[in-house]
Structures are given as structure tokens and as C-alpha cells.
Design a protein around this motif. Structure first.
Motif, PDB file in Angstrom:
ATOM      1  N   LEU A  48       0.829  -1.205   0.000  1.00 57.68           N
ATOM      2  CA  LEU A  48       0.000   0.000   0.000  1.00 57.68           C
ATOM      3  C   LEU A  48       0.867   1.260   0.000  1.00 57.68           C
ATOM      4  O   LEU A  48       0.454   2.319  -0.465  1.00 57.68           O
ATOM      5  CB  LEU A  48      -0.869   0.028   1.261  1.00 57.68           C
ATOM      6  CG  LEU A  48      -2.149  -0.789   1.264  1.00 57.68           C
ATOM      7  CD1 LEU A  48      -2.736  -0.777   2.667  1.00 57.68           C
ATOM      8  CD2 LEU A  48      -3.142  -0.212   0.275  1.00 57.68           C
ATOM      9  N   ASP A  49       2.062   1.108   0.568  1.00 64.50           N
ATOM     10  CA  ASP A  49       2.951   2.264   0.711  1.00 64.50           C
ATOM     11  C   ASP A  49       3.754   2.562  -0.550  1.00 64.50           C
ATOM     12  O   ASP A  49       4.602   3.441  -0.557  1.00 64.50           O
ATOM     13  CB  ASP A  49       3.903   2.036   1.889  1.00 64.50           C
ATOM     14  CG  ASP A  49       4.863   0.868   1.635  1.00 64.50           C
ATOM     15  OD1 ASP A  49       4.662   0.135   0.647  1.00 64.50           O
ATOM     16  OD2 ASP A  49       5.796   0.693   2.433  1.00 64.50           O
ATOM     17  N   LEU A  50       3.470   1.811  -1.593  1.00 59.59           N
ATOM     18  CA  LEU A  50       4.250   1.901  -2.831  1.00 59.59           C
ATOM     19  C   LEU A  50       4.487   3.332  -3.310  1.00 59.59           C
ATOM     20  O   LEU A  50       5.589   3.694  -3.705  1.00 59.59           O
ATOM     21  CB  LEU A  50       3.545   1.082  -3.921  1.00 59.59           C
ATOM     22  CG  LEU A  50       4.321   0.754  -5.185  1.00 59.59           C
ATOM     23  CD1 LEU A  50       5.600   0.006  -4.875  1.00 59.59           C
ATOM     24  CD2 LEU A  50       3.462  -0.092  -6.107  1.00 59.59           C
TER      25      LEU A  50
ATOM     26  N   PHE B 112       9.021   5.773  -0.259  1.00 53.82           N
ATOM     27  CA  PHE B 112      10.034   5.306  -1.205  1.00 53.82           C
ATOM     28  C   PHE B 112      11.256   4.776  -0.459  1.00 53.82           C
ATOM     29  O   PHE B 112      11.826   5.457   0.386  1.00 53.82           O
ATOM     30  CB  PHE B 112      10.444   6.444  -2.141  1.00 53.82           C
ATOM     31  CG  PHE B 112      11.478   6.037  -3.156  1.00 53.82           C
ATOM     32  CD1 PHE B 112      11.113   5.336  -4.291  1.00 53.82           C
ATOM     33  CD2 PHE B 112      12.813   6.362  -2.960  1.00 53.82           C
ATOM     34  CE1 PHE B 112      12.071   4.953  -5.228  1.00 53.82           C
ATOM     35  CE2 PHE B 112      13.773   5.977  -3.895  1.00 53.82           C
ATOM     36  CZ  PHE B 112      13.403   5.278  -5.028  1.00 53.82           C
ATOM     37  N   VAL B 113      11.647   3.533  -0.764  1.00 58.82           N
ATOM     38  CA  VAL B 113      12.833   2.947  -0.141  1.00 58.82           C
ATOM     39  C   VAL B 113      14.001   2.997  -1.115  1.00 58.82           C
ATOM     40  O   VAL B 113      15.046   3.581  -0.840  1.00 58.82           O
ATOM     41  CB  VAL B 113      12.567   1.493   0.321  1.00 58.82           C
ATOM     42  CG1 VAL B 113      13.824   0.893   0.931  1.00 58.82           C
ATOM     43  CG2 VAL B 113      11.424   1.439   1.317  1.00 58.82           C
ATOM     44  N   SER B 114      13.812   2.389  -2.260  1.00 60.99           N
ATOM     45  CA  SER B 114      14.836   2.390  -3.300  1.00 60.99           C
ATOM     46  C   SER B 114      14.175   1.980  -4.615  1.00 60.99           C
ATOM     47  O   SER B 114      13.066   1.444  -4.609  1.00 60.99           O
ATOM     48  CB  SER B 114      15.966   1.415  -2.962  1.00 60.99           C
ATOM     49  OG  SER B 114      15.461   0.096  -2.950  1.00 60.99           O
ATOM     50  N   LEU B 115      14.877   2.219  -5.700  1.00 60.98           N
ATOM     51  CA  LEU B 115      14.335   1.828  -7.007  1.00 60.98           C
ATOM     52  C   LEU B 115      14.157   0.309  -7.044  1.00 60.98           C
ATOM     53  O   LEU B 115      13.167  -0.211  -7.554  1.00 60.98           O
ATOM     54  CB  LEU B 115      15.281   2.297  -8.120  1.00 60.98           C
ATOM     55  CG  LEU B 115      14.799   2.047  -9.545  1.00 60.98           C
ATOM     56  CD1 LEU B 115      13.529   2.847  -9.840  1.00 60.98           C
ATOM     57  CD2 LEU B 115      15.874   2.378 -10.572  1.00 60.98           C
TER      58      LEU B 115
ATOM     59  N   MET C 161      10.689  -4.322  -7.486  1.00 62.25           N
ATOM     60  CA  MET C 161      10.348  -5.656  -6.988  1.00 62.25           C
ATOM     61  C   MET C 161       8.903  -5.711  -6.502  1.00 62.25           C
ATOM     62  O   MET C 161       8.184  -6.682  -6.745  1.00 62.25           O
ATOM     63  CB  MET C 161      11.298  -6.060  -5.855  1.00 62.25           C
ATOM     64  CG  MET C 161      12.722  -6.283  -6.293  1.00 62.25           C
ATOM     65  SD  MET C 161      12.918  -7.690  -7.407  1.00 62.25           S
ATOM     66  CE  MET C 161      13.235  -8.990  -6.230  1.00 62.25           C
ATOM     67  N   LYS C 162       8.468  -4.658  -5.816  1.00 61.12           N
ATOM     68  CA  LYS C 162       7.082  -4.621  -5.343  1.00 61.12           C
ATOM     69  C   LYS C 162       6.115  -4.682  -6.524  1.00 61.12           C
ATOM     70  O   LYS C 162       5.130  -5.422  -6.493  1.00 61.12           O
ATOM     71  CB  LYS C 162       6.834  -3.344  -4.533  1.00 61.12           C
ATOM     72  CG  LYS C 162       7.414  -3.382  -3.148  1.00 61.12           C
ATOM     73  CD  LYS C 162       7.269  -2.031  -2.463  1.00 61.12           C
ATOM     74  CE  LYS C 162       7.788  -2.091  -1.032  1.00 61.12           C
ATOM     75  NZ  LYS C 162       7.725  -0.782  -0.374  1.00 61.12           N
ATOM     76  N   LEU C 163       6.415  -3.901  -7.564  1.00 62.64           N
ATOM     77  CA  LEU C 163       5.552  -3.897  -8.747  1.00 62.64           C
ATOM     78  C   LEU C 163       5.536  -5.269  -9.414  1.00 62.64           C
ATOM     79  O   LEU C 163       4.492  -5.740  -9.865  1.00 62.64           O
ATOM     80  CB  LEU C 163       6.016  -2.815  -9.732  1.00 62.64           C
ATOM     81  CG  LEU C 163       5.732  -1.372  -9.300  1.00 62.64           C
ATOM     82  CD1 LEU C 163       6.423  -0.376 -10.227  1.00 62.64           C
ATOM     83  CD2 LEU C 163       4.230  -1.092  -9.268  1.00 62.64           C
ATOM     84  N   VAL C 164       6.709  -5.909  -9.447  1.00 59.36           N
ATOM     85  CA  VAL C 164       6.799  -7.236 -10.070  1.00 59.36           C
ATOM     86  C   VAL C 164       5.950  -8.248  -9.298  1.00 59.36           C
ATOM     87  O   VAL C 164       5.179  -9.011  -9.879  1.00 59.36           O
ATOM     88  CB  VAL C 164       8.275  -7.706 -10.144  1.00 59.36           C
ATOM     89  CG1 VAL C 164       8.359  -9.194 -10.483  1.00 59.36           C
ATOM     90  CG2 VAL C 164       9.045  -6.889 -11.171  1.00 59.36           C
TER      91      VAL C 164
ATOM     92  N   GLU D  18      12.062  -4.235   3.660  1.00 61.82           N
ATOM     93  CA  GLU D  18      12.122  -5.569   3.050  1.00 61.82           C
ATOM     94  C   GLU D  18      10.856  -5.821   2.248  1.00 61.82           C
ATOM     95  O   GLU D  18       9.863  -5.126   2.398  1.00 61.82           O
ATOM     96  CB  GLU D  18      12.315  -6.626   4.148  1.00 61.82           C
ATOM     97  CG  GLU D  18      13.699  -6.521   4.779  1.00 61.82           C
ATOM     98  CD  GLU D  18      13.961  -7.545   5.864  1.00 61.82           C
ATOM     99  OE1 GLU D  18      13.001  -8.141   6.364  1.00 61.82           O
ATOM    100  OE2 GLU D  18      15.140  -7.719   6.205  1.00 61.82           O
ATOM    101  N   LEU D  19      10.900  -6.861   1.436  1.00 60.41           N
ATOM    102  CA  LEU D  19       9.769  -7.067   0.515  1.00 60.41           C
ATOM    103  C   LEU D  19       8.677  -7.979   1.070  1.00 60.41           C
ATOM    104  O   LEU D  19       8.866  -8.668   2.006  1.00 60.41           O
ATOM    105  CB  LEU D  19      10.286  -7.637  -0.802  1.00 60.41           C
ATOM    106  CG  LEU D  19      11.152  -6.651  -1.579  1.00 60.41           C
ATOM    107  CD1 LEU D  19      11.931  -7.372  -2.652  1.00 60.41           C
ATOM    108  CD2 LEU D  19      10.311  -5.542  -2.206  1.00 60.41           C
TER     109      LEU D  19
END
Lengths: 215, 10
Positions: free
Chosen positions: A49-51, A55-58, A63-66, B9-10
Motif C-alpha cells: 500500500l505504501d508503494l 520510497f525505499v529504493s528503485l 520488486m514490489k511492482l513485479v 524488506e519485501l
């Protein structure tokens, strides 16, 4: 980011690629639990939800989007694709997955790092991910002919969880402020669920025979 | 116990 975390993320990615490969190229989802895939889609939707806020890193964003896109794509294939959906073993995929969503939500409301919407959803997603593999493991037990791709998918998914534990141990000693009891305990529970599978997977690999899980 | 609330983390 340490090597364990990167290796964990990569095995997670490989597991998804293996599953998509099976579904997209062979046009089969035999032995794959739709229940588990729906739970994962919910896990990622709740956690990421925090996408667009945090922002953490590119790397993290991509990876989240994937993981979001792949999980919803897999559910779409299994539910809507006219060839793939016919290979779905609905009769054996009977785990009542709806009934584990509510307890995880309640647990998220009670045990979280901060009582905010995002943090409750984060904790909920952690608890749900811990048990999301259960329908898949139950289906594997009921599947007579587990194909290699399905077995490899579950193996890589389990390997990802094991590597995350090593990642936490490493971070615990290198980053003094890194303490996440919720994800650690849920993560250990999640990894233990794979124990039985790993045992029979390695056994079948050693003896060079087809994987079969005792009921 | 300090809690790092930034979930990286993911």
C-alpha cells in the motif's frame, strides 16, 4: 542490502518466474492452488500500500511492482484464461482460505508495530503470508503426479523464506536497531511449514524419483 | 527496544 536478502529476493523471483513459465508456456496450472495464489495477491496488495507514499529504493519499488503484477496475473490466468482454467484441479484445492483471512486481520489489529492503517495492513500481510502456502501444501499432498515445475516453484518459495531468516540474523548483528519481532516470528512459522515438503523434496532429488508427499 | 518502522524488506 546483504547477500542473504538479495539471494532471498532472487529465489522468490525465480519461484514466480517458474510458475508463470509453467502457466504461460505449458498453459497448465495443474497442481497449483488458486487459494494460495489469491492469498498472495492479497498479501502483496496489503503490504505494498505504501508503494507510492514511502520510497525505499528503485530496487524495492520495481520488486514490489513485479510481485504485485505477477500475483494478480497468475490469479487472472487461473480464473479467466480459457485454456489454463480448465487445468485447474478445483476438486482437490479445497482449503477454506477465506477463514484464515479474518484471524490474520484481527491479529494485525492486535499485534502491530504502530496502530495506524498502513502498519495494521503491514502486520496483517505478514501474518497472512505466513499461512498462505497451506492450501498449496494440502493440494500437493492430494496430487498424484506432482510435475517438476510445481515442485520447483514451492521449493524456491521455501528457499526464499529460509534465506530471509539468515538475512535477519545477519542484520541483527550488523544493524543494532533492526528489530522486527512480528516479521521474525511469523517468518519462522512460515519457514517451518515448509519443513515436511523440504524433507520429501530432497529425498526425491537424492533418489532421483518423482516427488510424492504422503497424505 | 528500538523499532525500525521503515519497512525496507519485501
Amino acid at each position: 542490502m546483504n547477500l542473504f536478502r538479495l539471494a532471498g529476493d532472487m529465489t522468490h523471483l525465480v519461484s514466480v518466474v517458474v510458475l508463470l513459465l509453467k502457466i504461460h508456456t505449458i498453459k497448465s496450472c495443474a497442481g497449483v492452488s488458486l487459494k494460495t495464489q489469491e492469498l498472495y495477491a492479497l498479501v502483496f496488495a496489503a503490504r505494498y500500500l505504501d508503494l507510492f507514499v514511502h520510497f525505499v529504493s528503485l530496487y524495492n519499488t520495481v520488486m514490489k511492482l513485479v510481485f504485485l503484477a505477477s500475483s494478480f496475473t497468475i490469479v487472472w490466468y487461473m480464473r479467466r484464461h480459457k485454456i489454463v482454467r480448465r487445468t485447474y484441479d478445483k476438486e482437490h484445492d479445497t482449503f477454506r482460505h477465506h477463514f484464515i483471512v479474518l484471524p490474520c486481520l484481527v491479529l494485525g489489529l492486535l499485534l502491530n508495530e504502530k496502530f495506524t492503517f498502513r502498519e495494521v495492513m503491514w502486520a496483517f500481510s505478514i501474518y497472512l503470508e505466513a499461512v498462505a502456502i497451506l492450501p498449496q501444501l494440502v493440494l500437493l499432498q492430494r496430487t498424484r503426479n506432482i510435475d517438476n515445475l510445481t515442485a520447483q516453484y514451492v521449493f524456491f518459495l521455501g528457499a526464499y523464506r529460509v534465506l530471509y531468516i539468515f538475512n535477519w540474523i545477519y542484520r541483527y548483528f550488523t544493524e543494532p536497531h533492526f528489530v522486527h519481532w512480528i516479521s521474525w516470528i511469523a517468518g519462522i512459522v512460515q519457514t517451518l511449514l515448509y519443513g515436511d515438503f523440504f524433507y520429501y523434496y530432497i529425498l526425491s532429488w537424492k533418489n532421483n524419483v518423482k516427488l510424492e508427499l504422503p497424505a | 527496544v528500538m523499532v525500525d518502522i521503515d519497512h525496507d524488506e519485501l
